[in-house]
Design a protein around this motif. Structure first.
Motif, mmCIF file in Angstrom:
data_model
loop_
_atom_site.group_PDB
_atom_site.id
_atom_site.type_symbol
_atom_site.label_atom_id
_atom_site.label_comp_id
_atom_site.label_asym_id
_atom_site.label_seq_id
_atom_site.Cartn_x
_atom_site.Cartn_y
_atom_site.Cartn_z
ATOM 1 N N UNK A 40 0.790 9.770 -13.741
ATOM 2 C CA UNK A 40 0.387 11.021 -13.094
ATOM 3 C C UNK A 40 1.473 12.085 -13.175
ATOM 4 N N UNK A 41 2.719 11.639 -13.079
ATOM 5 C CA UNK A 41 3.857 12.563 -13.000
ATOM 6 C C UNK A 41 5.002 12.011 -13.834
ATOM 7 N N UNK A 42 5.713 12.896 -14.506
ATOM 8 C CA UNK A 42 6.930 12.512 -15.238
ATOM 9 C C UNK A 42 8.120 13.217 -14.600
ATOM 10 N N UNK A 47 0.836 -1.207 0.000
ATOM 11 C CA UNK A 47 0.000 0.000 0.000
ATOM 12 C C UNK A 47 0.874 1.263 0.000
ATOM 13 N N UNK A 48 1.671 1.440 -1.052
ATOM 14 C CA UNK A 48 2.615 2.567 -1.084
ATOM 15 C C UNK A 48 1.913 3.920 -1.240
ATOM 16 N N UNK A 49 2.619 4.962 -0.817
ATOM 17 C CA UNK A 49 2.117 6.328 -0.990
ATOM 18 C C UNK A 49 2.508 6.881 -2.357
ATOM 19 N N UNK A 50 3.542 6.287 -2.954
ATOM 20 C CA UNK A 50 4.028 6.731 -4.261
ATOM 21 C C UNK A 50 4.630 5.529 -4.984
ATOM 22 N N UNK A 51 4.373 5.429 -6.298
ATOM 23 C CA UNK A 51 4.917 4.336 -7.111
ATOM 24 C C UNK A 51 5.757 4.944 -8.232
ATOM 25 N N UNK A 94 -2.003 -1.435 -12.263
ATOM 26 C CA UNK A 94 -1.763 -0.965 -10.895
ATOM 27 C C UNK A 94 -2.734 0.164 -10.550
ATOM 28 N N UNK A 95 -3.019 0.999 -11.540
ATOM 29 C CA UNK A 95 -3.909 2.147 -11.338
ATOM 30 C C UNK A 95 -5.304 1.708 -10.882
ATOM 31 N N UNK A 96 -5.697 0.506 -11.259
ATOM 32 C CA UNK A 96 -7.030 0.005 -10.913
ATOM 33 C C UNK A 96 -7.135 -0.440 -9.453
ATOM 34 N N UNK A 97 -5.991 -0.627 -8.789
ATOM 35 C CA UNK A 97 -6.041 -1.161 -7.421
ATOM 36 C C UNK A 97 -5.469 -0.202 -6.379
ATOM 37 N N UNK A 98 -5.026 0.981 -6.799
ATOM 38 C CA UNK A 98 -4.464 1.940 -5.842
ATOM 39 C C UNK A 98 -4.686 3.375 -6.314
ATOM 40 N N UNK A 99 -4.761 4.276 -5.361
ATOM 41 C CA UNK A 99 -4.867 5.705 -5.668
ATOM 42 C C UNK A 99 -3.517 6.401 -5.582
#
Length: 500
Positions: free
Chosen positions: A118-120, A66-70, A89-94
């Motif tokens: 989300x971010x580059x 359950x990471x805060x950032x991937x 992964x996007x489907x199972x975590x925010x």
């Protein structure tokens, strides 16, 4: 804060550096590694690749941590793999998903438009990722962090690139992050970087494009101090008991005065064989003797073609054939093994330039010749050259940026001809054959064609023999051992899943 890095195929010193930096900032760092078995150039099988996919294992790890950032470590060859996995992964975590690495840095416009991204991160990520985590920790939605591109209400926020880092102020790479997920071979013969950047502007290489991104942001070619490098080497020697070191600098011999200080110290305190990359304009007799005395087992040169015209006009490489012959003579004089890299299917390559290369290599007589087919990467000048010559279509820019296909080119005969398949076997074989035999073969095209008709897979046993001759046979045994390690890991996870 918890950060999950997602990598594939190989150890990433970039991720190891990021991990060390973030751990120093008191963040918790995790790794999800995918070896992509049976989905590599030397072992590709779609059915087996699907069966041995690590996708479910990685998704399970995301749920468990359950990471805060991937953060994905992305290069052109794994970009599509990263996108497909990121979408799942996007489907199972925010948790926000960041794409960083060479490919996102060179093609940020392509990457940031993807729904799963989300971010580059453009360029070095240590400070920007640390700042991003601090903002997430405080619940702040700050979109003005240098090196990072964000999405906000349908808009793309492009922040400028910050100055280059002082390599000596970074903590040592956190290789422990990869322990257990990568085989012991990565720790028994570790790769190490004593510098970043290259002074040359080769058209096929991403270094030239990266230098432009960092223009005005500091000195592009940066070298760590001797003391800083020795601390890492001594730490690695004590911790992992390696038997060999691989210096992965683009140009290890760029600074002769640094080598004069470093190499005697390396021999005294480390005293292990090593290999390194050099350039025919950056190796003289004094440096060659220092390398040999310090235990250098192999120097790798990236010549790419034996044709001076191709090197000058297409590749923008400055060395002459006279330089090549002179440095080859120096290596032989001091007993220094050396290899040459050759790229087939270059724009303006022809049967004549290929034979010109083969004749030069027969004079040079390197210990190993590594053959590659040309591959185009985002932002490299050779793409413009290929489009200008009509080898690539204008829509190739889009395909290359999307990483959807390996694009090769040839001007020998039909456009579909592949010089790699025609000449790579014979080129690889040159160091094993007597000089007179090679000259005899090259004298008649019919004799050359005999080798073209042989299975290209013969390159593998030939290279094994060549590597054994320079005491590098462990590289081949490591490749085989690595695959068995990953198979064992796979079945261990599957068995555990069944029991649960």
């Amino acid at each position: 804060m918890k950060v999950l890095f997602v990598c594939s195929e190989d150890i990433s010193l970039g991720v190891a550096s990021l991990s060390a930096y973030l751990k120093k900032e008191k963040h918790r760092v995790f790794l999800a590694f995918d070896p992509r078995q049976f989905n590599k150039s030397y072992a590709e099988n779609k059915s087996l690749a699907h069966f041995f996919s690590r996708e479910s294992e990685i998704l399970h790890k995301v749920k468990e941590i359950s990471p805060d950032l991937i953060c994905f470590s992305v290069y052109t060859a794994n970009y599509q793999w990263a996108l497909i996995l990121a979408e799942k992964i996007k489907k199972i975590t925010d948790a926000p998903i960041v794409f960083g690495g060479v490919h996102p840095t060179l093609a940020p416009e392509e990457v940031i438009k993807q729904k799963a991204v989300d971010i580059v991160c453009v360029g070095e990520g240590e400070k920007p990722i640390a700042e991003l985590l601090e903002n997430l920790k405080k619940g702040k939605k700050e979109h003005h962090i240098a090196n990072l591109w964000f999405k906000d209400k349908g808009k793309i926020i492009k922040n400028e690139v910050r100055p280059l880092l002082d390599l000596n102020k970074l903590p040592l790479p956190d290789r422990d992050l990869f322990l257990g997920q990568l085989p012991d071979s990565y720790f028994r013969s570790p790769a190490i970087m004593t510098s970043k950047g290259c002074p040359f502007s080769c058209t096929f290489c991403s270094n030239n494009s990266l230098r432009k991104i960092y223009q005005g942001k500091g000195i592009y070619v940066r070298k760590r101090t001797v003391g800083n490098v020795m601390v890492e080497l001594l730490t690695l020697k004590e911790k992992y008991r390696p038997h060999y070191f691989i210096f992965m600098d683009d140009l290890f011999t760029v600074d002769p005065s640094w080598l004069e200080e470093f190499l005697p110290l390396y021999r005294k305190k480390i005293n292990l064989p090593f290999s390194c990359f050099s350039h025919f304009n950056f190796l003289d007799l004094k440096t060659a003797r220092l390398l040999k005395k310090a235990g250098c087992n192999l120097v790798l040169f990236g010549l790419q073609s034996g044709s001076p015209l191709l090197r000058r006009k297409i590749l923008k490489r400055p060395e002459t054939n006279e330089d090549v012959l002179r440095v080859a003579g120096i290596c032989r004089e001091v007993g220094l093994n050396f290899s040459i890299d050759h790229i087939f299917n270059l724009p303006s390559d022809s049967k004549e330039t290929v034979f010109e290369s083969l004749n030069l290599y027969n004079k040079v007589r390197p210990n190993i010749i590594n053959c590659y087919g040309l591959m185009f990467f985002p932002g490299t000048e050779i793409v413009d050259i290929a489009v200008g010559k009509g080898i690539l279509k204008k829509d190739s820019y889009k395909k290359i940026n999307e990483g959807k296909e390996a694009v090769y080119a040839s001007l020998v005969g039909k456009a579909t001809a592949d010089d790699y398949r025609r000449f790579a076997l014979l080129t690889t074989l040159i160091p094993l054959l007597p000089q007179k035999v090679v000259a005899f073969v090259l004298n008649k095209e019919k004799r050359v064609n005999f080798f073209s008709d042989l299975p290209i897979s013969l390159i593998i046993p030939i290279k094994l023999i060549l590597y054994l001759k320079v005491n590098l046979g462990f590289i081949f045994s490591s490749v085989i051992g690595n695959e068995f390690f990953y198979l064992k890991q796979f079945f261990k996870y599957k068995f555990k899943s069944i029991n649960y």
